[in-house]
Design an enzyme around this catalytic site. Structure first.
Site, PDB file in Angstrom:
ATOM      1  N   MET A  26      -5.282  20.687   3.856  1.00  0.00           N
ATOM      2  CA  MET A  26      -4.618  19.703   2.623  1.00  0.00           C
ATOM      3  C   MET A  26      -3.952  18.755   3.060  1.00  0.00           C
ATOM      4  SD  MET A  26      -5.416  20.818  -0.624  1.00  0.00           S
ATOM      5  CE  MET A  26      -3.774  20.001  -1.376  1.00  0.00           C
ATOM      6  N   THR A  28      -2.726  15.691   1.293  1.00  0.00           N
ATOM      7  CA  THR A  28      -1.923  15.041   0.276  1.00  0.00           C
ATOM      8  C   THR A  28      -0.333  15.447   0.373  1.00  0.00           C
ATOM      9  OG1 THR A  28      -2.581  16.201  -1.153  1.00  0.00           O
ATOM     10  CG2 THR A  28      -3.859  14.366  -1.205  1.00  0.00           C
ATOM     11  N   GLY A  55       8.536   1.656   5.568  1.00  0.00           N
ATOM     12  CA  GLY A  55       9.643   0.837   5.130  1.00  0.00           C
ATOM     13  C   GLY A  55       9.669  -0.235   4.161  1.00  0.00           C
ATOM     14  N   TRP A  87      13.547  -8.966   7.661  1.00  0.00           N
ATOM     15  CA  TRP A  87      12.111  -8.813   7.807  1.00  0.00           C
ATOM     16  C   TRP A  87      11.459  -9.183   6.568  1.00  0.00           C
ATOM     17  CZ3 TRP A  87       8.511  -8.559  11.587  1.00  0.00           C
ATOM     18  CH2 TRP A  87       7.388  -8.065  11.331  1.00  0.00           C
ATOM     19  N   GLU A 161      15.838  -0.905  10.457  1.00  0.00           N
ATOM     20  CA  GLU A 161      15.982  -1.332  12.015  1.00  0.00           C
ATOM     21  C   GLU A 161      17.133  -0.417  12.771  1.00  0.00           C
ATOM     22  OE1 GLU A 161      16.125  -5.328  12.845  1.00  0.00           O
ATOM     23  OE2 GLU A 161      14.359  -5.985  11.924  1.00  0.00           O
ATOM     24  N   HIS A 187       9.629   2.107  15.885  1.00  0.00           N
ATOM     25  CA  HIS A 187      10.951   2.148  15.554  1.00  0.00           C
ATOM     26  C   HIS A 187      11.605   3.425  16.290  1.00  0.00           C
ATOM     27  CE1 HIS A 187      11.067  -0.680  11.922  1.00  0.00           C
ATOM     28  NE2 HIS A 187      10.184  -0.998  12.630  1.00  0.00           N
ATOM     29  N   HIS A 214       2.630   7.262  -9.211  1.00  0.00           N
ATOM     30  CA  HIS A 214       1.931   6.489 -10.354  1.00  0.00           C
ATOM     31  C   HIS A 214       2.987   6.539 -11.872  1.00  0.00           C
ATOM     32  CE1 HIS A 214      -1.754   7.559  -8.228  1.00  0.00           C
ATOM     33  NE2 HIS A 214      -1.135   8.847  -7.906  1.00  0.00           N
ATOM     34  N   ASN A 247       1.465   3.869  -6.184  1.00  0.00           N
ATOM     35  CA  ASN A 247       1.363   5.265  -5.381  1.00  0.00           C
ATOM     36  C   ASN A 247       1.786   4.671  -4.034  1.00  0.00           C
ATOM     37  OD1 ASN A 247       0.556   7.138  -3.640  1.00  0.00           O
ATOM     38  ND2 ASN A 247      -1.540   7.270  -4.429  1.00  0.00           N
ATOM     39  N   GLU A 328       7.731  -8.164  27.580  1.00  0.00           N
ATOM     40  CA  GLU A 328       7.285  -8.264  26.516  1.00  0.00           C
ATOM     41  C   GLU A 328       8.522  -8.996  25.534  1.00  0.00           C
ATOM     42  OE1 GLU A 328       3.383  -5.780  25.443  1.00  0.00           O
ATOM     43  OE2 GLU A 328       5.249  -5.180  24.902  1.00  0.00           O
TER      44      GLU A 328
HETATM   45  C1  LIG Z   1      14.719  -4.874   8.384  1.00  0.00           C
HETATM   46  C2  LIG Z   1      13.311  -4.524   7.932  1.00  0.00           C
HETATM   47  N1  LIG Z   1      12.953  -3.963   6.699  1.00  0.00           N
HETATM   48  C3  LIG Z   1      11.843  -3.550   6.465  1.00  0.00           C
HETATM   49  C4  LIG Z   1      10.756  -3.463   7.371  1.00  0.00           C
HETATM   50  C5  LIG Z   1       9.391  -2.780   7.049  1.00  0.00           C
HETATM   51  O1  LIG Z   1       9.299  -1.409   7.506  1.00  0.00           O
HETATM   52  P1  LIG Z   1       7.676  -1.092   7.750  1.00  0.00           P
HETATM   53  O2  LIG Z   1       7.024  -1.969   8.903  1.00  0.00           O
HETATM   54  O3  LIG Z   1       7.805   0.292   8.003  1.00  0.00           O
HETATM   55  O4  LIG Z   1       6.973  -1.530   6.325  1.00  0.00           O
HETATM   56  C6  LIG Z   1      11.230  -3.809   8.859  1.00  0.00           C
HETATM   57  C7  LIG Z   1       9.965  -3.808   9.665  1.00  0.00           C
HETATM   58  O5  LIG Z   1      10.218  -3.404  11.227  1.00  0.00           O
HETATM   59  C8  LIG Z   1      12.184  -4.304   8.903  1.00  0.00           C
HETATM   60  O6  LIG Z   1      12.379  -4.704  10.217  1.00  0.00           O
END
Ligand SMILES: Cc1ncc(COP(=O)(O)O)c(C=O)c1O
Length: 385
Positions: A26, A28, A55, A87, A161, A187, A214, A247, A328
């Site tokens: 399973m 899910t 995230g 982001w 983050e 992360h 949903h 979903n 890097e």
């Molecule tokens: C500040 C921030 N919010 C949202 C996200 C989105 O997270 P995910 O990559 O898990 O979708 C990130 C991605 O690193 C992020 O740095």
């Protein structure tokens, strides 16, 4: 010597946890996800946690939920203050829900809100402040709470983050009405893909349980704040849709891995903080590099460096130098987000002048932090700079 951006924190424990799920056949969302959510909420000091598949999805779900509260729900056109550096998927859900974004500059040292600029940007139109804790560093929530004062402004936190970072001994992600987390590969902990929303608000919790799946009632408790009392007929409740949801569910494998990763989190953060001490010692008095100023207890996602005006080289040369030495690096998240072409799809304004975001956009970068001792890598970095 190679100094990489990210590394795996998995070992036999995660593999075995996955095998256990595979044995059941399973995959899910089920008991492992539920158990991970409970442990997560408990660790961070929240009443409720809802796991999702990223995230980004956590930000989407949190934003969506605010539109379906019985009282004080957000409406299209409402103004949300956001920092100019974050982001993309911090912002996109706000755009998707037709909110008006008001961008505010960041502080060159903390890389979070410039608090003076934030204060000046708040007006009677402000419905929400989205606080993003950047690169492991907490916002100053005492100051933000003073700025909000007794106004009816929602505080939401994007903590994707900054897992396990603290302010005044309290975990970030729990200062806002909701807080979001990411457990993407690079992360602090990794479920490979994965996210979480935490909240103490029972109604929002119930809305998110429905909208994650949903928009149905199936995952709601019998007595809940979306539908009241559910019917006793499981057939009726199996395909009953009450909210315009998605979903966004994680798989059971992700939940099983999350449980193992959460057990490791304190150790992972301890080492990240030790590495940060070395980084700070090596670079805090650097003649032409500015490093991030810690607020509270950072969980040090990575180590940012911004070239000062007297730096002997440009950012391109800086990147080239690091590349040559196998170190890097990445831009500081989006840089100045206002310069991204996607802005043509946004309804937005700018509160004040965004000058520091522009500086980090032109002159900043960050290198990785890890869960193992980085002394050699950091000495290598220092020798190059
Ligand atoms: C500040 C921030 N919010 C949202 C996200 C989105 O997270 P995910 O990559 O898990 O979708 C990130 C991605 O690193 C992020 O740095």
């Amino acid at each position: 010597m190679k100094y990489s951006l990210a590394s795996s924190t998995w070992d036999e424990k995660e593999k075995n946890a996955m095998l256990e799920v595979i044995e059941t056949g399973m995959y899910t969302m089920g008991e492992k996800v539920k158990s991970y959510e409970e442990k997560f909420a408990n660790y961070f000091g929240s009443k409720y946690a809802v796991m999702v598949n990223s995230g980004s999805s956590a930000n989407l779900l949190a934003t969506a939920a605010l539109f379906y509260r019985k009282n004080n729900a957000l409406k299209p056109g409402d103004e949300v203050i956001v920092p100019a550096v974050s982001w993309s998927t911090t912002y996109h859900p706000l755009q998707q829900y037709n909110l008006h974004l008001k961008f505010v500059d960041i502080d060159l040292d903390t890389l979070n809100y410039d608090l003076e600029a934030l204060k000046n940007a708040v007006t009677e139109k402000t419905r929400m402040i989205l606080a993003v804790n950047l690169l492991g560093n907490s916002n100053d929530f005492d100051e933000i709470s003073k700025i909000i004062g007794d106004r009816d402004i929602i505080l939401l936190e994007d903590n994707c983050e900054s897992m396990d970072s603290e302010f005044n001994g309290i975990k970030t992600g729990t200062f806002g009405l909701m807080g979001t987390f990411s457990s993407f590969f690079s992360h602090h902990i990794s479920t490979m893909e994965g996210g979480m929303v935490v909240t103490d608000d029972e109604e929002l919790y119930h809305i998110m349980l429905s909208m994650r799946s949903h928009g149905w009632t199936r995952h709601l408790p019998d007595q809940n704040m979306v539908t009241g009392k559910k019917s006793n007929d499981p057939f009726e409740e199996s395909f009953k849709f009450v909210l315009p949801g998605y979903n966004l569910r994680p798989g059971e494998l992700h939940g099983a891995v999350g449980i193992e990763q959460l057990k490791k989190l304190p150790r992972l953060i301890e080492q990240r903080r030790k590495n940060a001490q070395i980084f700070q010692k090596l670079f805090s008095d650097h003649p032409y590099l500015r490093i991030q100023k810690e607020v509270g207890a950072s969980s040090w996602f990575g180590f940012s460096m911004v070239l000062k005006d007297n730096a002997p080289y440009s950012r391109n040369e800086f990147v080239e130098l690091l590349n040559q030495h196998e170190i890097e690096c990445r831009p500081i998240v989006s840089g100045n987000f206002l310069k991204n072409p996607v802005l043509k799809h946004y309804d937005y304004s700018v509160g004040g002048v965004v000058k520091n975001a522009e500086i980090i956009d032109q002159k900043g970068l960050f290198v990785g932090n890890h869960h193992y001792d980085l002394k050699e890598q950091l000495m290598h970095l220092k020798s190059v700079l």
